[in-house]
Design a protein around this motif. Structure first.
Motif, PDB file in Angstrom:
ATOM      1  N   SER A   6       0.837  -1.203   0.000  1.00 40.40           N
ATOM      2  CA  SER A   6       0.000   0.000   0.000  1.00 40.40           C
ATOM      3  C   SER A   6       0.869   1.249   0.000  1.00 40.40           C
ATOM      4  CB  SER A   6      -0.936   0.007   1.212  1.00 40.40           C
ATOM      5  OG  SER A   6      -0.185  -0.063   2.415  1.00 40.40           O
ATOM      6  N   LEU A   7       0.260   2.358  -0.409  1.00 39.13           N
ATOM      7  CA  LEU A   7       0.969   3.632  -0.436  1.00 39.13           C
ATOM      8  C   LEU A   7       1.247   4.126   0.975  1.00 39.13           C
ATOM      9  CD1 LEU A   7      -1.134   5.372  -3.221  1.00 39.13           C
ATOM     10  CD2 LEU A   7       1.240   4.610  -3.432  1.00 39.13           C
ATOM     11  N   GLY A   8       2.363   4.791   1.128  1.00 37.99           N
ATOM     12  CA  GLY A   8       2.712   5.364   2.421  1.00 37.99           C
ATOM     13  C   GLY A   8       2.123   6.754   2.580  1.00 37.99           C
ATOM     14  N   PRO A   9       2.213   7.301   3.789  1.00 40.30           N
ATOM     15  CA  PRO A   9       1.712   8.654   4.033  1.00 40.30           C
ATOM     16  C   PRO A   9       2.393   9.667   3.123  1.00 40.30           C
ATOM     17  CG  PRO A   9       2.238   7.541   6.095  1.00 40.30           C
ATOM     18  CD  PRO A   9       2.793   6.678   5.001  1.00 40.30           C
ATOM     19  N   GLY A  10       1.592  10.591   2.613  1.00 42.51           N
ATOM     20  CA  GLY A  10       2.158  11.667   1.811  1.00 42.51           C
ATOM     21  C   GLY A  10       2.098  11.460   0.315  1.00 42.51           C
ATOM     22  N   PHE A  11       1.625  10.292  -0.133  1.00 43.55           N
ATOM     23  CA  PHE A  11       1.510  10.144  -1.588  1.00 43.55           C
ATOM     24  C   PHE A  11       0.383  11.028  -2.104  1.00 43.55           C
ATOM     25  CE2 PHE A  11       0.576   8.354  -5.695  1.00 43.55           C
ATOM     26  CZ  PHE A  11       1.821   7.974  -6.173  1.00 43.55           C
ATOM     27  N   VAL A  12      -0.761  10.933  -1.448  1.00 41.76           N
ATOM     28  CA  VAL A  12      -1.878  11.849  -1.727  1.00 41.76           C
ATOM     29  C   VAL A  12      -2.503  12.249  -0.403  1.00 41.76           C
ATOM     30  CG1 VAL A  12      -2.407  10.928  -4.022  1.00 41.76           C
ATOM     31  CG2 VAL A  12      -3.496   9.931  -2.014  1.00 41.76           C
ATOM     32  N   ASP A  13      -3.292  13.297  -0.440  1.00 41.76           N
ATOM     33  CA  ASP A  13      -4.039  13.734   0.732  1.00 41.76           C
ATOM     34  C   ASP A  13      -5.375  12.987   0.739  1.00 41.76           C
ATOM     35  OD1 ASP A  13      -5.450  14.965   2.729  1.00 41.76           O
ATOM     36  OD2 ASP A  13      -5.206  17.012   1.952  1.00 41.76           O
ATOM     37  N   PRO A  14      -5.602  12.077   1.694  1.00 45.97           N
ATOM     38  CA  PRO A  14      -6.851  11.296   1.700  1.00 45.97           C
ATOM     39  C   PRO A  14      -8.102  12.167   1.754  1.00 45.97           C
ATOM     40  CG  PRO A  14      -5.259  10.405   3.271  1.00 45.97           C
ATOM     41  CD  PRO A  14      -4.716  11.722   2.804  1.00 45.97           C
ATOM     42  N   SER A  15      -7.989  13.347   2.329  1.00 45.99           N
ATOM     43  CA  SER A  15      -9.160  14.227   2.431  1.00 45.99           C
ATOM     44  C   SER A  15      -9.422  15.001   1.150  1.00 45.99           C
ATOM     45  CB  SER A  15      -8.979  15.214   3.589  1.00 45.99           C
ATOM     46  OG  SER A  15      -7.889  16.086   3.342  1.00 45.99           O
ATOM     47  N   ALA A  16      -8.460  14.973   0.229  1.00 46.76           N
ATOM     48  CA  ALA A  16      -8.611  15.695  -1.038  1.00 46.76           C
ATOM     49  C   ALA A  16      -7.991  14.869  -2.155  1.00 46.76           C
ATOM     50  CB  ALA A  16      -7.954  17.071  -0.956  1.00 46.76           C
ATOM     51  N   PRO A  17      -8.652  13.774  -2.554  1.00 42.73           N
ATOM     52  CA  PRO A  17      -8.107  12.918  -3.613  1.00 42.73           C
ATOM     53  C   PRO A  17      -7.932  13.697  -4.908  1.00 42.73           C
ATOM     54  CG  PRO A  17     -10.407  12.384  -3.188  1.00 42.73           C
ATOM     55  CD  PRO A  17      -9.977  13.320  -2.107  1.00 42.73           C
ATOM     56  N   PRO A  18      -6.975  13.306  -5.735  1.00 50.74           N
ATOM     57  CA  PRO A  18      -6.721  14.055  -6.969  1.00 50.74           C
ATOM     58  C   PRO A  18      -7.905  14.013  -7.923  1.00 50.74           C
ATOM     59  CG  PRO A  18      -5.524  11.959  -6.955  1.00 50.74           C
ATOM     60  CD  PRO A  18      -6.073  12.156  -5.580  1.00 50.74           C
ATOM     61  N   THR A  19      -8.126  15.111  -8.597  1.00 51.54           N
ATOM     62  CA  THR A  19      -9.189  15.198  -9.592  1.00 51.54           C
ATOM     63  C   THR A  19      -8.664  14.697 -10.932  1.00 51.54           C
ATOM     64  OG1 THR A  19      -8.531  17.464 -10.118  1.00 51.54           O
ATOM     65  CG2 THR A  19     -10.241  17.161  -8.439  1.00 51.54           C
ATOM     66  N   PRO A  20      -9.552  14.315 -11.849  1.00 50.79           N
ATOM     67  CA  PRO A  20      -9.097  13.905 -13.179  1.00 50.79           C
ATOM     68  C   PRO A  20      -8.226  14.970 -13.824  1.00 50.79           C
ATOM     69  CG  PRO A  20     -11.413  13.376 -12.884  1.00 50.79           C
ATOM     70  CD  PRO A  20     -11.016  14.193 -11.685  1.00 50.79           C
ATOM     71  N   GLU A  21      -7.121  14.532 -14.405  1.00 49.70           N
ATOM     72  CA  GLU A  21      -6.133  15.401 -15.037  1.00 49.70           C
ATOM     73  C   GLU A  21      -5.389  16.259 -14.015  1.00 49.70           C
ATOM     74  OE1 GLU A  21      -7.480  17.562 -18.498  1.00 49.70           O
ATOM     75  OE2 GLU A  21      -9.057  16.089 -18.888  1.00 49.70           O
ATOM     76  N   GLY A  22      -5.593  15.990 -12.734  1.00 53.65           N
ATOM     77  CA  GLY A  22      -4.910  16.753 -11.702  1.00 53.65           C
ATOM     78  C   GLY A  22      -3.469  16.306 -11.520  1.00 53.65           C
ATOM     79  N   THR A  23      -2.759  17.046 -10.695  1.00 56.38           N
ATOM     80  CA  THR A  23      -1.350  16.757 -10.418  1.00 56.38           C
ATOM     81  C   THR A  23      -1.166  16.520  -8.927  1.00 56.38           C
ATOM     82  OG1 THR A  23      -0.578  18.121 -12.279  1.00 56.38           O
ATOM     83  CG2 THR A  23       1.021  17.654 -10.534  1.00 56.38           C
ATOM     84  N   VAL A  24      -0.419  15.475  -8.592  1.00 53.03           N
ATOM     85  CA  VAL A  24      -0.064  15.218  -7.203  1.00 53.03           C
ATOM     86  C   VAL A  24       1.457  15.240  -7.087  1.00 53.03           C
ATOM     87  CG1 VAL A  24      -2.125  13.822  -6.788  1.00 53.03           C
ATOM     88  CG2 VAL A  24      -0.016  12.689  -7.491  1.00 53.03           C
ATOM     89  N   THR A  25       1.931  15.704  -5.966  1.00 55.14           N
ATOM     90  CA  THR A  25       3.372  15.724  -5.698  1.00 55.14           C
ATOM     91  C   THR A  25       3.621  14.862  -4.467  1.00 55.14           C
ATOM     92  OG1 THR A  25       3.482  17.985  -6.576  1.00 55.14           O
ATOM     93  CG2 THR A  25       5.386  17.193  -5.308  1.00 55.14           C
ATOM     94  N   PRO A  26       3.850  13.582  -4.650  1.00 50.21           N
ATOM     95  CA  PRO A  26       3.962  12.687  -3.501  1.00 50.21           C
ATOM     96  C   PRO A  26       5.258  12.900  -2.725  1.00 50.21           C
ATOM     97  CG  PRO A  26       4.433  11.506  -5.526  1.00 50.21           C
ATOM     98  CD  PRO A  26       3.968  12.868  -5.930  1.00 50.21           C
ATOM     99  N   ARG A  27       5.182  12.593  -1.443  1.00 44.88           N
ATOM    100  CA  ARG A  27       6.371  12.637  -0.612  1.00 44.88           C
ATOM    101  C   ARG A  27       7.375  11.591  -1.117  1.00 44.88           C
ATOM    102  NH1 ARG A  27       4.978  11.665   5.412  1.00 44.88           N
ATOM    103  NH2 ARG A  27       3.998  13.717   5.052  1.00 44.88           N
ATOM    104  N   PRO A  28       8.648  11.949  -1.285  1.00 41.01           N
ATOM    105  CA  PRO A  28       9.631  10.980  -1.774  1.00 41.01           C
ATOM    106  C   PRO A  28       9.614   9.690  -0.952  1.00 41.01           C
ATOM    107  CG  PRO A  28      10.593  13.165  -1.739  1.00 41.01           C
ATOM    108  CD  PRO A  28       9.246  13.285  -1.065  1.00 41.01           C
ATOM    109  N   GLY A  29       9.553   8.586  -1.658  1.00 40.68           N
ATOM    110  CA  GLY A  29       9.556   7.284  -1.001  1.00 40.68           C
ATOM    111  C   GLY A  29       8.199   6.785  -0.555  1.00 40.68           C
TER     112      GLY A  29
END
Length: 226
Positions: free
Chosen positions: A44-67
């Motif tokens: 499973s993904l670790g903390p910081g990949f996405v914000d669970p309270s604000a999932p990415p929208t279609p065509e959106g950009t996420v900047t995950p925490r390294p690792g």
């Protein structure tokens, strides 16, 4: 009768040689002809990949925490086609990273290489005809052809590394970074292009982060590596 037996032995010998030649290469563990359920991520993904309270929208950009993607792995024998175009240093770096990732993760990898501009769309078609779990694209020349083709094959997952589609459909995920963000369609890049940014470490992170997004259902977005 002896002539028939001689013919049978000759055919068997040729078949054995063909099997031996296949076994000496990077042959897949099966012929990919058998249907199977969509593969699930291992881990499973670790903390910081996405914000669970604000999932990415279609065509959106996420900047995950390294690792934060390190805990996600493909299932063994995950079927992947590496689709590439070009022989420039960045594309070679991406191809090498995909091959290394596939070997480390026991991915069932096949490759399709476009032989010039006229072969870009046919190469995508050849990749689709293999019915992989995932098509990974490497090479800026493929961006515009993919923008046309992927929208007509919504059941097929794509991962574009080192570039992105301007308006991706939900089956196209991108993983890129500052220096590697070509978008095609005359838009150029969303950051200054830097061939030197395609380091082995950066390319490996892009493959792993992008694959983790696809495997966990976070598709149709851009995974931006900080």
């Amino acid at each position: 009768m002896s002539a028939v037996r001689t013919h049978i032995r000759a055919v068997a010998a040729l078949a054995a040689l063909a099997a031996l030649a296949t076994g000496c290469g990077s042959a897949p563990s099966d012929d990919w002809s058998r249907p199977r359920p969509a593969p699930s991520a291992v881990g499973s993904l670790g903390p910081g990949f996405v914000d669970p309270s604000a999932p990415p929208t279609p065509e959106g950009t996420v900047t995950p925490r390294p690792g934060s993607w390190d805990g996600v792995h493909p299932p063994r024998d995950y079927r992947v086609v590496l689709l590439s175009a070009g022989d420039d240093a960045p594309t070679r770096a991406l191809v090498a990273a995909v091959r290394s990732w596939a070997a480390a993760e026991h991915v069932d990898l096949r490759t399709v290489t476009a032989a010039g501009e006229a072969d870009l769309v046919p190469a995508i078609t050849r990749a689709l005809d293999l019915h992989p779990d995932l098509v990974i694209s490497a090479g800026d020349a493929l961006v515009d052809p993919l923008a046309v083709v992927t929208a007509n094959h919504l059941a097929q997952q794509f991962l574009v590394v080192g570039a992105e589609l301007a308006e991706p459909t939900h089956n196209v995920t991108a993983a890129d970074w500052s220096g590697a963000s070509y978008r095609g369609e005359g838009l150029g890049a969303s950051s200054n292009y830097d061939a030197a940014s395609f380091t082995p470490q950066r390319c490996d992170a892009a493959i792993r982060a992008g694959a983790a997004a696809v495997l966990t259902g976070l598709t149709g977005i851009v995974v931006w590596l900080a």
